[in-house]
Design an enzyme around this catalytic site. Structure first.
Site, PDB file in Angstrom:
ATOM      1  N   ARG A  78       0.875  -1.296  -0.081  1.00 54.36           N
ATOM      2  CA  ARG A  78       0.171  -0.112  -0.100  1.00 54.36           C
ATOM      3  C   ARG A  78       0.880   1.228   0.020  1.00 54.36           C
ATOM      4  O   ARG A  78       1.891   1.182   0.745  1.00 54.36           O
ATOM      5  CB  ARG A  78      -0.862   0.143   1.199  1.00 54.36           C
ATOM      6  N   GLU A 110      -3.405   7.932  -5.507  1.00 47.49           N
ATOM      7  CA  GLU A 110      -3.437   6.882  -6.815  1.00 47.49           C
ATOM      8  C   GLU A 110      -4.645   7.342  -7.537  1.00 47.49           C
ATOM      9  O   GLU A 110      -5.907   7.383  -7.198  1.00 47.49           O
ATOM     10  CB  GLU A 110      -3.608   5.459  -6.401  1.00 47.49           C
ATOM     11  N   HIS A 139      -0.478  -0.024  -9.879  1.00 48.86           N
ATOM     12  CA  HIS A 139      -0.957  -0.720  -8.911  1.00 48.86           C
ATOM     13  C   HIS A 139      -1.700  -1.970  -9.852  1.00 48.86           C
ATOM     14  O   HIS A 139      -2.875  -2.509  -9.880  1.00 48.86           O
ATOM     15  CB  HIS A 139      -2.484  -0.208  -8.509  1.00 48.86           C
TER      16      HIS A 139
HETATM   17  P1  NAD Z   1      -1.671 -10.505   5.313  1.00 49.10           P
HETATM   18  O1  NAD Z   1      -2.758  -9.856   6.267  1.00 49.10           O
HETATM   19  O2  NAD Z   1      -1.900 -11.952   4.815  1.00 49.10           O
HETATM   20  O3  NAD Z   1      -0.356 -10.119   5.816  1.00 49.10           O
HETATM   21  C1  NAD Z   1      -0.088  -8.996   6.507  1.00 49.10           C
HETATM   22  C2  NAD Z   1       1.021  -9.254   7.526  1.00 49.10           C
HETATM   23  O4  NAD Z   1       1.294  -7.963   7.894  1.00 49.10           O
HETATM   24  C3  NAD Z   1       0.401  -9.812   8.756  1.00 49.10           C
HETATM   25  O5  NAD Z   1       1.030 -11.125   8.900  1.00 49.10           O
HETATM   26  C4  NAD Z   1       0.766  -8.792   9.581  1.00 49.10           C
HETATM   27  O6  NAD Z   1       0.787  -9.290  11.176  1.00 49.10           O
HETATM   28  C5  NAD Z   1       1.988  -8.310   9.420  1.00 49.10           C
HETATM   29  N1  NAD Z   1       1.980  -6.732   9.875  1.00 49.10           N
HETATM   30  C6  NAD Z   1       1.013  -5.976  10.460  1.00 49.10           C
HETATM   31  N2  NAD Z   1       1.697  -5.012  10.898  1.00 49.10           N
HETATM   32  C7  NAD Z   1       3.082  -5.074  10.725  1.00 49.10           C
HETATM   33  C8  NAD Z   1       4.316  -4.392  11.259  1.00 49.10           C
HETATM   34  N3  NAD Z   1       4.100  -3.085  11.856  1.00 49.10           N
HETATM   35  N4  NAD Z   1       5.341  -4.914  11.052  1.00 49.10           N
HETATM   36  C9  NAD Z   1       5.399  -5.958  10.200  1.00 49.10           C
HETATM   37  N5  NAD Z   1       4.516  -6.645   9.886  1.00 49.10           N
HETATM   38  C10 NAD Z   1       3.299  -6.304  10.047  1.00 49.10           C
HETATM   39  O7  NAD Z   1      -1.877  -9.448   3.939  1.00 49.10           O
HETATM   40  P2  NAD Z   1      -1.603 -10.042   2.500  1.00 49.10           P
HETATM   41  O8  NAD Z   1      -2.617 -10.731   1.820  1.00 49.10           O
HETATM   42  O9  NAD Z   1      -0.130 -10.777   2.582  1.00 49.10           O
HETATM   43  O10 NAD Z   1      -1.351  -8.468   1.863  1.00 49.10           O
HETATM   44  C11 NAD Z   1      -0.299  -7.714   2.396  1.00 49.10           C
HETATM   45  C12 NAD Z   1      -0.509  -6.239   1.585  1.00 49.10           C
HETATM   46  O11 NAD Z   1      -0.647  -6.227   0.187  1.00 49.10           O
HETATM   47  C13 NAD Z   1      -1.731  -5.563   2.232  1.00 49.10           C
HETATM   48  O12 NAD Z   1      -1.454  -4.241   2.258  1.00 49.10           O
HETATM   49  C14 NAD Z   1      -2.789  -5.921   0.661  1.00 49.10           C
HETATM   50  O13 NAD Z   1      -3.798  -4.775   0.846  1.00 49.10           O
HETATM   51  C15 NAD Z   1      -1.814  -5.743  -0.247  1.00 49.10           C
HETATM   52  N6  NAD Z   1      -2.069  -6.228  -1.549  1.00 49.10           N
HETATM   53  C16 NAD Z   1      -1.697  -5.551  -2.832  1.00 49.10           C
HETATM   54  C17 NAD Z   1      -1.957  -5.734  -4.013  1.00 49.10           C
HETATM   55  C18 NAD Z   1      -1.416  -5.038  -5.201  1.00 49.10           C
HETATM   56  O14 NAD Z   1      -2.256  -5.036  -6.160  1.00 49.10           O
HETATM   57  N7  NAD Z   1      -0.580  -4.288  -5.173  1.00 49.10           N
HETATM   58  C19 NAD Z   1      -2.657  -7.065  -4.217  1.00 49.10           C
HETATM   59  C20 NAD Z   1      -2.770  -7.887  -2.808  1.00 49.10           C
HETATM   60  C21 NAD Z   1      -2.698  -7.235  -1.598  1.00 49.10           C
HETATM   61  C1  MLT Z   2      -5.982  -5.826  -3.069  1.00 46.88           C
HETATM   62  O1  MLT Z   2      -6.008  -5.131  -1.795  1.00 46.88           O
HETATM   63  O2  MLT Z   2      -6.601  -6.604  -3.116  1.00 46.88           O
HETATM   64  C2  MLT Z   2      -5.155  -4.917  -4.152  1.00 46.88           C
HETATM   65  O3  MLT Z   2      -4.498  -3.763  -3.906  1.00 46.88           O
HETATM   66  C3  MLT Z   2      -5.719  -5.443  -5.420  1.00 46.88           C
HETATM   67  C4  MLT Z   2      -6.888  -4.852  -6.242  1.00 46.88           C
HETATM   68  O4  MLT Z   2      -7.269  -3.811  -5.518  1.00 46.88           O
HETATM   69  O5  MLT Z   2      -7.117  -5.225  -7.307  1.00 46.88           O
END
Ligand code: NAD
Ligand code: MLT
Length: 331
Positions: free
Chosen positions: A235, A264, A299
């Site tokens: 994010r 964004e 993104h």
């Molecule tokens: P998840 O919940 O499985 O994992 C997140 C981890 O972060 C958790 O294990 C949590 O304990 C840890 N965390 C929380 N606070 C923390 C801190 N201060 N220091 C270190 N670790 C900490 O989530 P995920 O599915 O792995 O997603 C991770 C990120 O990716 C989210 O922000 C999600 O929105 C984002 N995401 C982005 C895209 C994209 O298109 N770019 C796609 C999917 C997910």
């Molecule tokens: C998500 O949180 O799932 C990602 O940012 C991806 C998306 O928005 O499609």
């Protein structure tokens, strides 16, 4: 818990399979493109469920003006575009599809790490611009380099597995993962203070919450190797853009790969176009951008046919399960 669902509104170009599953369960479906706030409120007042990706913002203003809405489904992981507190106050359930796009986001992260190590986008741009510049693009192997993963959740774990196969040494931190569990994945668990100075690459995979806002800041850059490369497919705002820009300009950061931004789409393109080139022609700008230390994507982490189909299936099945009183998953 069973909530009767008769009409569901689908926004934000969700895969067709979502509509099919809902219809097969006897739910009436309306598909709309992006709506103005006024039109969104009108539509939500004649539906009892809505499914969004990230373009539509379900804000407090929207929620305060709707009656009868029972559920907001997010075809994706983060629920940042939905005011969950305001929805909860109104008794509206918010559901997401954690995991549906994990593999795509992990693969995108790994692709960016590879691209950073060999300047692939920049080299491609110079060649397209007519230059055959092999000296400029001496890269580094990933083998033996240290990858720091902050956030060892779903995506962090998948990135670990993949980058270990390149022979990277993976170190990491997550407040809810034990050092023993991390070790069983091949991750050396370290506090953040110990992790920063060792890292050749840092990739963040946390949610954006108060504890992670500007987690990568000026102080962190000063604790890192001056060649450190930063990757953010999580994010915008976990990496402080101002601090990153200063670190790039002042030699405290060797490069960055960004899929997400504080705003964004970003209105201020200083970081995206780094180094700033607005006094050049577009051809020169192409060549100069090719020498940038910043690579970026708009993104795209979850932008694969596979992930979009998976999240569409998952959110539709969750809404159907809810309407049939089955166990719920998600937020
Ligand atoms: P998840 O919940 O499985 O994992 C997140 C981890 O972060 C958790 O294990 C949590 O304990 C840890 N965390 C929380 N606070 C923390 C801190 N201060 N220091 C270190 N670790 C900490 O989530 P995920 O599915 O792995 O997603 C991770 C990120 O990716 C989210 O922000 C999600 O929105 C984002 N995401 C982005 C895209 C994209 O298109 N770019 C796609 C999917 C997910
Ligand atoms: C998500 O949180 O799932 C990602 O940012 C991806 C998306 O928005 O499609």
């Amino acid at each position: 818990m069973s909530l009767e669902l008769n009409r569901v509104l689908i926004l934000d170009n969700i895969d067709q399979i979502c509509e099919n599953i809902l219809k097969q369960a006897g739910i009436e479906v309306t598909i709309r493109p992006k709506l103005t706030t006024e039109d969104l409120i009108k539509e939500l007042n004649v539906h009892d469920g809505v499914i969004v990706r990230s373009a539509t913002k379900i804000t407090t203003e929207v929620l305060e003006n709707v009656r009868g809405l029972k559920v907001v489904g997010r075809a994706g992981t983060g629920v940042d575009n939905i005011n969950v507190d305001a929805a909860t106050r109104k008794g509206i359930l918010v559901m997401n599809t954690p995991g549906g796009n994990t593999l795509s986001a992990a693969e995108h992260t790994c692709s960016l790490i590879c691209s950073l190590s060999r300047s692939i986008p920049q080299a491609c741009m110079t060649l397209k611009g007519g230059a055959w510049d092999r000296k400029k693009f001496m890269g580094n192997e990933l083998y033996g380099k240290v990858l720091a993963i902050v956030g060892l959740g779903r995506i962090g774990k998948e990135v670990t597995d993949r980058m270990k196969s390149f022979g990277m040494r993976v170190i990491g931190y997550d407040p809810i993962v034990s050092p023993e569990t991390a070790a069983s994945w091949g991750v050396e668990y370290l506090t953040l203070e110990k992790l920063w100075p060792l890292a050749d690459y840092i990739t963040v995979h946390t949610p954006l919450i108060p504890q992670t806002k500007y987690l990568i800041n000026e102080k962190v850059f000063r604790s890192c190797k001056p060649t450190v490369k930063i990757v953010n497919v999580a994010r915008g705002g976990i990496v402080e853009e101002k601090a990153l820009l200063e670190a790039l300009n002042n030699g405290y950061c060797g490069g960055a790969a960004l899929d997400v931004f504080e705003e964004e789409p970003p209105k201020d393109l200083t970081l995206v176009q780094h180094p700033k080139v607005n006094k050049y022609t577009s051809l020169e700008m192409g060549i100069i951008c090719a020498y940038s230390k910043v690579i970026c994507t708009p993104h795209l982490g979850a932008n694969t046919y596979e992930a979009q189909k998976r999240v569409a299936v998952e959110i539709a099945e969750q809404l159907v399960a809810m309407s049939q009183g089955k166990q719920l998953i998600g937020v």
